[in-house]
Design an enzyme around this catalytic site. Sequence first.
Site, PDB file in Angstrom:
ATOM      1  N   GLY A  11       0.825  -1.207   0.000  1.00  0.00           N
ATOM      2  CA  GLY A  11       0.000   0.000   0.000  1.00  0.00           C
ATOM      3  C   GLY A  11       0.862   1.261   0.000  1.00  0.00           C
ATOM      4  O   GLY A  11       2.093   1.198  -0.061  1.00  0.00           O
ATOM      5  N   GLN A  12       0.201   2.412   0.088  1.00  0.00           N
ATOM      6  CA  GLN A  12       0.899   3.703  -0.014  1.00  0.00           C
ATOM      7  C   GLN A  12       1.985   3.847   1.050  1.00  0.00           C
ATOM      8  O   GLN A  12       3.125   4.209   0.735  1.00  0.00           O
ATOM      9  CB  GLN A  12      -0.122   4.853   0.117  1.00  0.00           C
ATOM     10  CG  GLN A  12       0.465   6.235  -0.172  1.00  0.00           C
ATOM     11  CD  GLN A  12      -0.443   7.382   0.269  1.00  0.00           C
ATOM     12  OE1 GLN A  12      -1.409   7.184   1.006  1.00  0.00           O
ATOM     13  NE2 GLN A  12      -0.123   8.582  -0.178  1.00  0.00           N
ATOM     14  N   ASP A  34       1.001  -8.992   2.179  1.00  0.00           N
ATOM     15  CA  ASP A  34      -0.093  -8.250   1.547  1.00  0.00           C
ATOM     16  C   ASP A  34      -1.032  -9.275   0.934  1.00  0.00           C
ATOM     17  O   ASP A  34      -0.624 -10.405   0.658  1.00  0.00           O
ATOM     18  CB  ASP A  34       0.446  -7.301   0.466  1.00  0.00           C
ATOM     19  CG  ASP A  34      -0.492  -6.133   0.206  1.00  0.00           C
ATOM     20  OD1 ASP A  34      -0.095  -4.983   0.501  1.00  0.00           O
ATOM     21  OD2 ASP A  34      -1.618  -6.361  -0.277  1.00  0.00           O
ATOM     22  N   TYR A 139     -15.182   3.206   7.684  1.00  0.00           N
ATOM     23  CA  TYR A 139     -13.750   3.316   7.966  1.00  0.00           C
ATOM     24  C   TYR A 139     -13.528   4.007   9.325  1.00  0.00           C
ATOM     25  O   TYR A 139     -12.794   3.506  10.186  1.00  0.00           O
ATOM     26  CB  TYR A 139     -13.097   4.111   6.837  1.00  0.00           C
ATOM     27  CG  TYR A 139     -11.647   4.453   7.006  1.00  0.00           C
ATOM     28  CD1 TYR A 139     -10.668   3.461   7.087  1.00  0.00           C
ATOM     29  CD2 TYR A 139     -11.223   5.786   7.038  1.00  0.00           C
ATOM     30  CE1 TYR A 139      -9.324   3.783   7.208  1.00  0.00           C
ATOM     31  CE2 TYR A 139      -9.884   6.119   7.143  1.00  0.00           C
ATOM     32  CZ  TYR A 139      -8.934   5.113   7.232  1.00  0.00           C
ATOM     33  OH  TYR A 139      -7.609   5.437   7.346  1.00  0.00           O
ATOM     34  N   LYS A 143     -11.942   2.674  12.877  1.00  0.00           N
ATOM     35  CA  LYS A 143     -10.781   3.314  13.515  1.00  0.00           C
ATOM     36  C   LYS A 143     -11.081   3.656  14.986  1.00  0.00           C
ATOM     37  O   LYS A 143     -10.218   3.474  15.847  1.00  0.00           O
ATOM     38  CB  LYS A 143     -10.352   4.569  12.738  1.00  0.00           C
ATOM     39  CG  LYS A 143      -9.709   4.271  11.381  1.00  0.00           C
ATOM     40  CD  LYS A 143      -8.412   3.470  11.509  1.00  0.00           C
ATOM     41  CE  LYS A 143      -7.710   3.234  10.197  1.00  0.00           C
ATOM     42  NZ  LYS A 143      -6.600   2.262  10.304  1.00  0.00           N
TER      43      LYS A 143
HETATM   44  C1  AKB Z   1      -8.657   8.476   3.706  1.00  0.00           C
HETATM   45  O1  AKB Z   1      -8.808   9.508   3.041  1.00  0.00           O
HETATM   46  O2  AKB Z   1      -9.539   7.620   3.843  1.00  0.00           O
HETATM   47  C2  AKB Z   1      -7.335   8.291   4.422  1.00  0.00           C
HETATM   48  C3  AKB Z   1      -7.355   8.826   5.807  1.00  0.00           C
HETATM   49  C4  AKB Z   1      -7.417  10.281   6.051  1.00  0.00           C
HETATM   50  O3  AKB Z   1      -7.308   8.069   6.734  1.00  0.00           O
HETATM   51  N1  AKB Z   1      -6.284   8.893   3.666  1.00  0.00           N
END
Ligand code: AKB
Length: 314
Positions: A11-12, A34, A139, A143
Amino acid sequence: MKRILITGVHGQIGSELIEELQNRYGMENVVGVDIKERPSPTSGICEIVDVSHKTGIQNIIEKYNIDTVFHLASLLSVKGEKKPDLAWDVNMNGLKNILDLARDYTMKVFWPSSIAVFGPNSPKKNTPQSTVLDPNTMYGITKVAGELLCNYYFEKFAVDVRSVRYPGIISYKTEPGGGTTDYAVEIFLEAVKKKEYTCFVGPETRLPMMYMTDAIKAALDIMQAEVSQVKIRTSYNLTAVSFSVAELVIEIKKYIPEFTCHYAPDFRQNIANSWPQVIDDSEARQDWNWEHRYDLSSIVKDMLVKLSERLNYV
Ligand code: AKB
């Protein structure tokens, strides 16, 4: 750190972190895993493993005698909205597998959280370390839950897990995939290649950002800090600069005057609007001496030079 495992290595962040760790600790002491095949530039030990399959990760830990994990495998905000079930599975079960194994094999863990933990009711300016966390993306939800899980494993099982809330990360080697802040990388690629870019968020959109060099530095700084310096075991606010798209365009035009940016905001605008514009990372600066090196003008200069070289536009 003796034998290091990086998940999400292609990944990045992973693709650059592996090079830095190989330089510091030796090729033979860094293992990347990965779910994807290895892209040609990555060299060293790499294996294909899905982090949501615990036995696959356990086999790697035993095979290479791992004592430190940089657990980067994750679906980002945009991909997470398209595939929420997969995001939950990879982001939550992947992290729980790593934390369980860290407890059982006494490994130290770095896990990145994100500004995505904040939501519509979090303060947008100078967002404090402790405040409302009400993300409205899958997401962001993974987190917040992940931060609490890290703190739980630290308190309950003494797992030495350390974390930062990354802002958008700007880099030229590997493109990001599936994030809201991807525009801040795409704009450079299109500026160099086509002198034109259509941005999926509006010109006034302002978000916290960081250059990859600083993102890697933060991961290594917090991992090298003394245990007593790491006082927050959920995740530290972390930032370098905040700028709007319009301000970024002005800076790029200093090097490419003919560059034009058009705007066609889509659903990603709502995600960006729910995140902070400027965050307060003073606790990271106090506790483990966090300092960023790149500001907007040095990021833009370096990105344009390095991308032009990479794309053979010089
Ligand atoms: C996203 O844009 O989803 C990520 C982040 C800010 O965690 N780059």
